[in-house]
Motif scaffolding. Sequence first.
Motif, PDB file in Angstrom:
ATOM      1  N   ILE A 146       0.867  -1.180   0.000  1.00  0.00           N
ATOM      2  CA  ILE A 146       0.000   0.000   0.000  1.00  0.00           C
ATOM      3  C   ILE A 146       0.900   1.225   0.000  1.00  0.00           C
ATOM      4  CG2 ILE A 146      -1.836   1.277   1.171  1.00  0.00           C
ATOM      5  CD1 ILE A 146      -2.739  -1.254   2.489  1.00  0.00           C
ATOM      6  N   GLY A 147       0.909   1.952  -1.116  1.00  0.00           N
ATOM      7  CA  GLY A 147       1.727   3.152  -1.216  1.00  0.00           C
ATOM      8  C   GLY A 147       3.208   2.887  -1.360  1.00  0.00           C
ATOM      9  N   LEU A 148       3.581   1.673  -1.755  1.00  0.00           N
ATOM     10  CA  LEU A 148       4.986   1.305  -1.946  1.00  0.00           C
ATOM     11  C   LEU A 148       5.208   0.824  -3.371  1.00  0.00           C
ATOM     12  CD1 LEU A 148       5.675  -0.781   1.292  1.00  0.00           C
ATOM     13  CD2 LEU A 148       6.201   1.636   0.923  1.00  0.00           C
ATOM     14  N   GLU A 149       6.409   1.034  -3.868  1.00  0.00           N
ATOM     15  CA  GLU A 149       6.762   0.510  -5.171  1.00  0.00           C
ATOM     16  C   GLU A 149       6.873  -1.008  -5.093  1.00  0.00           C
ATOM     17  OE1 GLU A 149       7.191   1.988  -8.231  1.00  0.00           O
ATOM     18  OE2 GLU A 149       6.242   3.674  -7.180  1.00  0.00           O
ATOM     19  N   PRO A 150       6.419  -1.726  -6.140  1.00  0.00           N
ATOM     20  CA  PRO A 150       6.586  -3.181  -6.157  1.00  0.00           C
ATOM     21  C   PRO A 150       8.053  -3.550  -5.949  1.00  0.00           C
ATOM     22  CG  PRO A 150       5.150  -2.490  -7.943  1.00  0.00           C
ATOM     23  CD  PRO A 150       5.708  -1.223  -7.336  1.00  0.00           C
ATOM     24  N   GLY A 151       8.277  -4.605  -5.187  1.00  0.00           N
ATOM     25  CA  GLY A 151       9.639  -5.025  -4.871  1.00  0.00           C
ATOM     26  C   GLY A 151      10.149  -4.491  -3.560  1.00  0.00           C
ATOM     27  N   SER A 152       9.384  -3.596  -2.923  1.00  0.00           N
ATOM     28  CA  SER A 152       9.770  -3.097  -1.601  1.00  0.00           C
ATOM     29  C   SER A 152       9.578  -4.207  -0.571  1.00  0.00           C
ATOM     30  CB  SER A 152       8.922  -1.888  -1.211  1.00  0.00           C
ATOM     31  OG  SER A 152       9.061  -0.837  -2.133  1.00  0.00           O
ATOM     32  N   VAL A 153      10.460  -4.249   0.403  1.00  0.00           N
ATOM     33  CA  VAL A 153      10.359  -5.246   1.471  1.00  0.00           C
ATOM     34  C   VAL A 153       9.850  -4.566   2.734  1.00  0.00           C
ATOM     35  CG1 VAL A 153      11.678  -6.788   2.985  1.00  0.00           C
ATOM     36  CG2 VAL A 153      12.139  -6.751   0.526  1.00  0.00           C
ATOM     37  N   GLU A 200      20.481  -3.369  -0.863  1.00  0.00           N
ATOM     38  CA  GLU A 200      20.233  -3.916  -2.201  1.00  0.00           C
ATOM     39  C   GLU A 200      18.859  -3.575  -2.756  1.00  0.00           C
ATOM     40  OE1 GLU A 200      20.859  -8.095  -2.280  1.00  0.00           O
ATOM     41  OE2 GLU A 200      23.026  -7.962  -1.951  1.00  0.00           O
ATOM     42  N   PHE A 201      17.900  -3.237  -1.877  1.00  0.00           N
ATOM     43  CA  PHE A 201      16.528  -2.965  -2.313  1.00  0.00           C
ATOM     44  C   PHE A 201      15.833  -2.149  -1.219  1.00  0.00           C
ATOM     45  CE2 PHE A 201      17.287  -7.421  -1.071  1.00  0.00           C
ATOM     46  CZ  PHE A 201      16.728  -7.419   0.202  1.00  0.00           C
ATOM     47  N   PRO A 202      14.726  -1.462  -1.566  1.00  0.00           N
ATOM     48  CA  PRO A 202      14.042  -0.641  -0.570  1.00  0.00           C
ATOM     49  C   PRO A 202      13.406  -1.479   0.535  1.00  0.00           C
ATOM     50  CG  PRO A 202      12.800  -0.703  -2.620  1.00  0.00           C
ATOM     51  CD  PRO A 202      14.117  -1.347  -2.896  1.00  0.00           C
ATOM     52  N   VAL A 203      13.619  -1.063   1.780  1.00  0.00           N
ATOM     53  CA  VAL A 203      13.063  -1.756   2.950  1.00  0.00           C
ATOM     54  C   VAL A 203      12.420  -0.729   3.862  1.00  0.00           C
ATOM     55  CG1 VAL A 203      13.579  -3.203   4.957  1.00  0.00           C
ATOM     56  CG2 VAL A 203      14.820  -3.563   2.813  1.00  0.00           C
ATOM     57  N   VAL A 204      11.212  -1.021   4.339  1.00  0.00           N
ATOM     58  CA  VAL A 204      10.520  -0.124   5.267  1.00  0.00           C
ATOM     59  C   VAL A 204       9.992  -0.939   6.441  1.00  0.00           C
ATOM     60  CG1 VAL A 204       9.827   1.453   3.413  1.00  0.00           C
ATOM     61  CG2 VAL A 204       8.250  -0.345   4.172  1.00  0.00           C
ATOM     62  N   VAL A 205       9.767  -0.270   7.550  1.00  0.00           N
ATOM     63  CA  VAL A 205       9.088  -0.857   8.699  1.00  0.00           C
ATOM     64  C   VAL A 205       7.669  -0.311   8.721  1.00  0.00           C
ATOM     65  CG1 VAL A 205       8.982  -0.974  11.221  1.00  0.00           C
ATOM     66  CG2 VAL A 205      11.191  -1.144  10.051  1.00  0.00           C
ATOM     67  N   GLY A 206       6.701  -1.176   8.819  1.00  0.00           N
ATOM     68  CA  GLY A 206       5.308  -0.738   8.842  1.00  0.00           C
ATOM     69  C   GLY A 206       4.408  -1.815   9.405  1.00  0.00           C
ATOM     70  N   TYR A 236     -10.782   2.733   1.724  1.00  0.00           N
ATOM     71  CA  TYR A 236     -10.334   1.739   2.709  1.00  0.00           C
ATOM     72  C   TYR A 236      -8.812   1.628   2.733  1.00  0.00           C
ATOM     73  CZ  TYR A 236      -9.864  -2.831   5.006  1.00  0.00           C
ATOM     74  OH  TYR A 236      -9.522  -3.862   5.838  1.00  0.00           O
ATOM     75  N   LEU A 237      -8.206   1.505   1.573  1.00  0.00           N
ATOM     76  CA  LEU A 237      -6.753   1.345   1.513  1.00  0.00           C
ATOM     77  C   LEU A 237      -6.028   2.604   1.985  1.00  0.00           C
ATOM     78  CD1 LEU A 237      -6.267  -0.622  -1.836  1.00  0.00           C
ATOM     79  CD2 LEU A 237      -6.335  -1.513   0.503  1.00  0.00           C
ATOM     80  N   LYS A 238      -6.578   3.765   1.661  1.00  0.00           N
ATOM     81  CA  LYS A 238      -5.958   5.013   2.123  1.00  0.00           C
ATOM     82  C   LYS A 238      -6.098   5.171   3.633  1.00  0.00           C
ATOM     83  CE  LYS A 238      -6.352   7.404  -2.304  1.00  0.00           C
ATOM     84  NZ  LYS A 238      -7.058   8.447  -3.097  1.00  0.00           N
ATOM     85  N   ALA A 239      -7.213   4.693   4.186  1.00  0.00           N
ATOM     86  CA  ALA A 239      -7.381   4.703   5.643  1.00  0.00           C
ATOM     87  C   ALA A 239      -6.371   3.770   6.300  1.00  0.00           C
ATOM     88  CB  ALA A 239      -8.803   4.295   6.013  1.00  0.00           C
ATOM     89  N   ALA A 240      -6.128   2.620   5.656  1.00  0.00           N
ATOM     90  CA  ALA A 240      -5.125   1.680   6.167  1.00  0.00           C
ATOM     91  C   ALA A 240      -3.742   2.319   6.143  1.00  0.00           C
ATOM     92  CB  ALA A 240      -5.143   0.399   5.331  1.00  0.00           C
ATOM     93  N   TYR A 241      -3.418   2.980   5.053  1.00  0.00           N
ATOM     94  CA  TYR A 241      -2.110   3.636   4.941  1.00  0.00           C
ATOM     95  C   TYR A 241      -1.944   4.696   6.029  1.00  0.00           C
ATOM     96  CZ  TYR A 241       1.942   5.964   2.883  1.00  0.00           C
ATOM     97  OH  TYR A 241       3.186   6.495   2.679  1.00  0.00           O
ATOM     98  N   ALA A 242      -3.028   5.410   6.313  1.00  0.00           N
ATOM     99  CA  ALA A 242      -2.978   6.497   7.301  1.00  0.00           C
ATOM    100  C   ALA A 242      -2.649   5.998   8.698  1.00  0.00           C
ATOM    101  CB  ALA A 242      -4.303   7.256   7.309  1.00  0.00           C
ATOM    102  N   VAL A 243      -2.953   4.727   9.006  1.00  0.00           N
ATOM    103  CA  VAL A 243      -2.646   4.186  10.337  1.00  0.00           C
ATOM    104  C   VAL A 243      -1.380   3.333  10.308  1.00  0.00           C
ATOM    105  CG1 VAL A 243      -5.027   4.301  11.138  1.00  0.00           C
ATOM    106  CG2 VAL A 243      -4.224   2.215  10.005  1.00  0.00           C
ATOM    107  N   GLY A 244      -0.591   3.508   9.268  1.00  0.00           N
ATOM    108  CA  GLY A 244       0.720   2.863   9.242  1.00  0.00           C
ATOM    109  C   GLY A 244       0.798   1.514   8.568  1.00  0.00           C
TER     110      GLY A 244
END
Length: 311
Positions: A146-153, A200-206, A236-244
């Motif tokens: 959600i809100g990330l480029e494909p391939g993000s971990v 080596e690739f984008p990584v986020v904590v969420g 719905y998906l934007k609400a999910a993104y808003a809570v992390g």
Amino acid sequence: MATAGDKTKETGNHSNDCSIRLENPNIAAMKEDVLYHFSLSTSTHDFPAMFGDVKFVCVGGSPSRMKAFATYVAQELGLEEPGVEPVNICAGTDRYAMYKVGPVLSVSHGMGIPSIAIMLHELIKLLYHARCSNITIIRIGTSGGIGLEPGSVVISQQAVDACFKPEFEQIILGKRVVRSTHLNNQLVQELLLCSTELDEFPVVVGNTMCTLDFYEGQGRLDGALCSYTEKDKQQYLKAAYAVGIRNIEMESSVFAAMCASSNLRAAVVCVTLLNRLDGDQITSSHDVLTEYQQRPQRLVGYFIKKCLKKA
């Protein structure tokens, strides 16, 4: 009888002991414990001899992916034998696959909460019977971003349900039992540091949303049934993104809950195959998806290798 509103809350707050905790007093009275879906039994297999040295357990949906992970880990740890493929310990069943490489166990769990829950019940008992301790267990898999480029971990901070609550709810004997889905924050930070070192690739904590379904449960518009609009889905998906929440899959909540209850240090590391804000279907090529699926394996393999060097 319990009503629909009855709930039992289990928080998973326990001691700092590093051994496996089996929260079932009935097991101690059993002469034999048959792990049916693994085709293993305490009367026919020497669990301490087979698994007593295990320190890391990695689980993922696909048997072939977990075999590939076992092969990769063997290479990384210098335990690979030329021309010798990993042996499936659970070859007596077609439910799950299990491979052991030194102190690393690689196990498939199938798709969805029911499948991984069955596997975890037997895996936790296996580790208990093997008298393992100081276990780190990591789910490596795929997800929708959600809100990330494909391939993000995504390294999961916590698992949440489809209502964005950090809990796993199950009906047991007609009552609603709720368990916490918080994951080990120290392990999250250790994995995040490894991702920085690997670079080596984008990584986020969420946060990771765990659903009961791939289609309607995740707000897709392309299933056999759909009772909502594109606008509803986006809200719905934007609400999910808003809570992390940064990704969606179907196993993390029960994984987090059962591991916490069993005193297992747990993490979830999943790659995103698409950005759900942009669409619902996975359209990347086979080669691209294969490379994406290797990213959690490379991160977790790096983490395991680093931990063993410190030991």
